[in-house]
Design a protein around this motif. Structure first.
Motif, PDB file in Angstrom:
ATOM      1  N   THR A   1      61.682  41.492  44.818  1.00  0.00           N
ATOM      2  CA  THR A   1      61.664  40.233  44.889  1.00  0.00           C
ATOM      3  C   THR A   1      60.970  39.189  43.795  1.00  0.00           C
ATOM      4  OG1 THR A   1      59.681  40.527  46.474  1.00  0.00           O
ATOM      5  CG2 THR A   1      61.808  40.739  47.391  1.00  0.00           C
ATOM      6  N   ASP A   2      61.235  38.227  43.966  1.00  0.00           N
ATOM      7  CA  ASP A   2      60.827  37.379  42.928  1.00  0.00           C
ATOM      8  C   ASP A   2      59.505  36.488  43.554  1.00  0.00           C
ATOM      9  OD1 ASP A   2      62.831  37.695  40.822  1.00  0.00           O
ATOM     10  OD2 ASP A   2      64.039  36.531  42.215  1.00  0.00           O
ATOM     11  N   VAL A   3      59.604  36.248  44.619  1.00  0.00           N
ATOM     12  CA  VAL A   3      58.573  35.444  45.305  1.00  0.00           C
ATOM     13  C   VAL A   3      58.498  35.780  46.948  1.00  0.00           C
ATOM     14  CG1 VAL A   3      60.136  33.699  46.006  1.00  0.00           C
ATOM     15  CG2 VAL A   3      57.748  33.085  46.106  1.00  0.00           C
ATOM     16  N   ALA A   4      57.310  35.873  47.511  1.00  0.00           N
ATOM     17  CA  ALA A   4      57.361  36.432  48.807  1.00  0.00           C
ATOM     18  C   ALA A   4      56.574  35.516  49.747  1.00  0.00           C
ATOM     19  CB  ALA A   4      56.945  37.882  48.791  1.00  0.00           C
ATOM     20  N   VAL A   5      56.863  35.636  51.010  1.00  0.00           N
ATOM     21  CA  VAL A   5      55.842  35.262  51.998  1.00  0.00           C
ATOM     22  C   VAL A   5      55.337  36.223  52.491  1.00  0.00           C
ATOM     23  CG1 VAL A   5      55.790  34.045  54.345  1.00  0.00           C
ATOM     24  CG2 VAL A   5      57.723  33.320  52.558  1.00  0.00           C
TER      25      VAL A   5
ATOM     26  N   ALA B   1      45.574  41.840  45.599  1.00  0.00           N
ATOM     27  CA  ALA B   1      45.469  42.044  44.243  1.00  0.00           C
ATOM     28  C   ALA B   1      46.880  41.997  43.511  1.00  0.00           C
ATOM     29  CB  ALA B   1      44.626  43.121  43.828  1.00  0.00           C
ATOM     30  N   GLY B   2      47.130  41.426  42.333  1.00  0.00           N
ATOM     31  CA  GLY B   2      48.150  41.614  41.592  1.00  0.00           C
ATOM     32  C   GLY B   2      49.195  40.276  41.851  1.00  0.00           C
ATOM     33  N   VAL B   3      48.524  39.212  42.635  1.00  0.00           N
ATOM     34  CA  VAL B   3      49.604  38.116  42.810  1.00  0.00           C
ATOM     35  C   VAL B   3      48.613  36.734  42.741  1.00  0.00           C
ATOM     36  CG1 VAL B   3      51.040  39.355  44.523  1.00  0.00           C
ATOM     37  CG2 VAL B   3      49.165  37.821  45.555  1.00  0.00           C
ATOM     38  N   ARG B   4      49.496  35.846  42.893  1.00  0.00           N
ATOM     39  CA  ARG B   4      48.845  34.445  42.875  1.00  0.00           C
ATOM     40  C   ARG B   4      49.607  33.747  44.080  1.00  0.00           C
ATOM     41  NH1 ARG B   4      50.664  31.211  39.319  1.00  0.00           N
ATOM     42  NH2 ARG B   4      52.168  32.876  38.190  1.00  0.00           N
ATOM     43  N   SER B   5      48.742  32.785  44.838  1.00  0.00           N
ATOM     44  CA  SER B   5      49.402  32.426  46.069  1.00  0.00           C
ATOM     45  C   SER B   5      48.880  31.113  46.511  1.00  0.00           C
ATOM     46  CB  SER B   5      49.392  33.659  47.213  1.00  0.00           C
ATOM     47  OG  SER B   5      48.198  33.571  47.420  1.00  0.00           O
ATOM     48  N   ARG B   6      49.622  30.593  47.285  1.00  0.00           N
ATOM     49  CA  ARG B   6      49.078  29.327  48.021  1.00  0.00           C
ATOM     50  C   ARG B   6      49.261  29.461  49.780  1.00  0.00           C
ATOM     51  NH1 ARG B   6      47.677  25.414  44.463  1.00  0.00           N
ATOM     52  NH2 ARG B   6      48.519  25.521  42.187  1.00  0.00           N
ATOM     53  N   VAL B   7      48.454  28.879  50.398  1.00  0.00           N
ATOM     54  CA  VAL B   7      48.384  29.112  51.638  1.00  0.00           C
ATOM     55  C   VAL B   7      49.455  28.164  52.381  1.00  0.00           C
ATOM     56  CG1 VAL B   7      47.508  28.769  54.011  1.00  0.00           C
ATOM     57  CG2 VAL B   7      46.416  30.153  51.959  1.00  0.00           C
ATOM     58  N   LEU B   8      50.522  28.383  53.034  1.00  0.00           N
ATOM     59  CA  LEU B   8      51.492  27.573  53.355  1.00  0.00           C
ATOM     60  C   LEU B   8      51.048  26.974  54.909  1.00  0.00           C
ATOM     61  CD1 LEU B   8      54.835  29.782  53.200  1.00  0.00           C
ATOM     62  CD2 LEU B   8      54.195  27.771  51.878  1.00  0.00           C
ATOM     63  N   PHE B   9      50.474  27.722  55.650  1.00  0.00           N
ATOM     64  CA  PHE B   9      49.791  27.157  57.030  1.00  0.00           C
ATOM     65  C   PHE B   9      49.040  28.631  57.660  1.00  0.00           C
ATOM     66  CE2 PHE B   9      54.446  28.537  57.737  1.00  0.00           C
ATOM     67  CZ  PHE B   9      54.163  29.557  58.611  1.00  0.00           C
TER      68      PHE B   9
ATOM     69  N   LYS C   1      51.462  38.096  36.726  1.00  0.00           N
ATOM     70  CA  LYS C   1      51.953  37.923  35.322  1.00  0.00           C
ATOM     71  C   LYS C   1      53.335  38.012  35.351  1.00  0.00           C
ATOM     72  CE  LYS C   1      47.665  39.777  33.507  1.00  0.00           C
ATOM     73  NZ  LYS C   1      47.035  40.793  32.566  1.00  0.00           N
ATOM     74  N   GLY C   2      54.177  37.467  34.556  1.00  0.00           N
ATOM     75  CA  GLY C   2      55.531  37.498  34.381  1.00  0.00           C
ATOM     76  C   GLY C   2      56.333  37.127  35.621  1.00  0.00           C
ATOM     77  N   ALA C   3      55.748  35.985  36.138  1.00  0.00           N
ATOM     78  CA  ALA C   3      56.644  35.521  37.560  1.00  0.00           C
ATOM     79  C   ALA C   3      57.967  34.753  36.844  1.00  0.00           C
ATOM     80  CB  ALA C   3      55.814  34.418  38.486  1.00  0.00           C
ATOM     81  N   HIS C   4      58.876  34.790  37.838  1.00  0.00           N
ATOM     82  CA  HIS C   4      60.237  34.184  37.587  1.00  0.00           C
ATOM     83  C   HIS C   4      60.016  32.699  37.283  1.00  0.00           C
ATOM     84  CE1 HIS C   4      64.412  32.667  37.985  1.00  0.00           C
ATOM     85  NE2 HIS C   4      64.763  33.952  37.662  1.00  0.00           N
ATOM     86  N   PRO C   5      60.517  32.182  36.260  1.00  0.00           N
ATOM     87  CA  PRO C   5      60.438  30.566  36.199  1.00  0.00           C
ATOM     88  C   PRO C   5      60.731  29.759  37.543  1.00  0.00           C
ATOM     89  CG  PRO C   5      61.446  31.400  34.150  1.00  0.00           C
ATOM     90  CD  PRO C   5      61.475  32.508  35.307  1.00  0.00           C
ATOM     91  N   LEU C   6      61.599  30.065  38.285  1.00  0.00           N
ATOM     92  CA  LEU C   6      62.079  29.666  39.587  1.00  0.00           C
ATOM     93  C   LEU C   6      60.961  30.015  40.718  1.00  0.00           C
ATOM     94  CD1 LEU C   6      65.885  29.720  39.899  1.00  0.00           C
ATOM     95  CD2 LEU C   6      64.439  27.709  39.387  1.00  0.00           C
ATOM     96  N   ALA C   7      60.371  30.942  40.719  1.00  0.00           N
ATOM     97  CA  ALA C   7      59.343  31.407  41.601  1.00  0.00           C
ATOM     98  C   ALA C   7      58.124  30.218  41.272  1.00  0.00           C
ATOM     99  CB  ALA C   7      58.780  32.611  41.250  1.00  0.00           C
ATOM    100  N   GLU C   8      57.807  30.477  40.014  1.00  0.00           N
ATOM    101  CA  GLU C   8      56.591  29.316  39.701  1.00  0.00           C
ATOM    102  C   GLU C   8      56.997  27.977  40.195  1.00  0.00           C
ATOM    103  OE1 GLU C   8      53.865  29.869  38.325  1.00  0.00           O
ATOM    104  OE2 GLU C   8      54.006  31.629  37.064  1.00  0.00           O
ATOM    105  N   ARG C   9      58.281  27.282  40.195  1.00  0.00           N
ATOM    106  CA  ARG C   9      58.826  26.184  40.509  1.00  0.00           C
ATOM    107  C   ARG C   9      58.531  25.992  41.961  1.00  0.00           C
ATOM    108  NH1 ARG C   9      63.191  22.683  38.847  1.00  0.00           N
ATOM    109  NH2 ARG C   9      63.054  21.026  40.037  1.00  0.00           N
TER     110      ARG C   9
END
Length: 285
Positions: free
Chosen positions: A142-146, A153-161, A269-277
């Protein structure tokens, strides 16, 4: 910003969008709300556009905002050009499919996020369920995950709710007749733990007041069957109670339970550009 080749101002799409929004809304406040950004950032974007073009584009008073003659000419040009430019920038994404991972249940609130992303980028989204702690992010599936719970560890994230927790009990248990359970009560009961994608472990209770683990499960289906069999009490986000039924399980409201953070995550590291978007879109919102 004013030193450019051929005398063409060096401006960005964001500045142009900010300017057109202010003209159309006749207000910095309403334009900022429409764009999902702070008013100071919007003001800076418009000011930088004025600096780049060398023209006063907006007249500002305490009561209103209106374009100057130069601003009106620019707005009329942009009204035709911006949609074509945005369409051209979406074109490379149209054949791209972003893989959105989740574990046992994708929250309903994510549907709006996906639709906004598809509308903004033109890209497709494929939902991928993986019964794994990182929902396939670490394996490249997967490129991005909920994800639910603390940031792994190993991810960057933002809390949705945040979600409330509920208790899951066997219908044959006396607890099934209760309308509400108190979080501290569970410390005296055997706990069924989903060790892979679950969000509740004994460590959430104070040391010395933690429930004993009756049994473990490797995914949600094993977990709920263990609860139905009477092996112990389970704890899960409220969305499970709202969208999942089992003839042998009753979900009971919990009070004083810590909430579960639901987060959008990409590889560190190395996240898909659209995942970053997608991550930035949520941050802007």
């Amino acid at each position: 910003m004013n030193d450019h080749s051929g005398g063409v101002p060096d401006v960005g799409l964001r500045q142009l969008r900010c300017f057109t929004a202010v003209v159309e809304e006749r207000s910095f406040t309403y334009a900022a709300a429409r764009l999902g950004m702070g008013q100071p950032a919007l003001t800076r974007a418009v000011q930088s556009l004025e600096e780049a073009t060398g023209s006063r584009l907006l007249e500002r008073t305490t009561r209103r905002v209106a374009p100057t003659p130069a601003g009106q000419r620019l707005y009329e040009e942009l009204s035709a050009l911006l949609p074509r430019l945005e369409d051209a920038l979406r074109a490379p994404c149209r054949e791209t499919v972003l893989r959105l991972g989740f574990t046992w249940l994708l929250p309903e609130a994510c549907a709006r996020l996906v639709e906004d992303f598809k509308a903004a980028t033109g890209a497709g989204v494929r939902l991928v369920r993986r019964d794994a702690a990182l929902a396939g992010l670490d394996t490249g599936e997967t490129d991005v995950a909920v994800l639910r719970g603390a940031e792994p560890a190993g991810v960057r994230s933002r809390v949705l709710f945040h979600e409330d927790r509920v208790a899951a009990v066997a219908r044959s248990s006396p607890l099934a007749r209760r309308r509400v359970l108190d979080w501290p009560e569970l410390a005296a009961l055997p706990l069924v733990v989903n060790t892979v994608s679950g969000t509740t472990r004994p460590e959430l209770w104070p040391e010395g007041e933690r429930p004993a683990v009756a049994c473990t499960a490797g995914n949600f289906d094993e977990w709920v069957e263990s609860v139905a069999a009477g092996h112990g009490v389970g704890v899960t986000p409220r969305s499970a109670a709202e969208r999942y039924t089992h003839p042998g399980v009753r979900f009971v409201r919990l009070k004083n339970a810590p909430q579960v953070p639901v987060r959008l995550a990409v590889p560190a590291k190395g996240a898909h550009p659209l995942a970053e978007r997608l991550l930035r879109m949520h941050a802007a919102g």
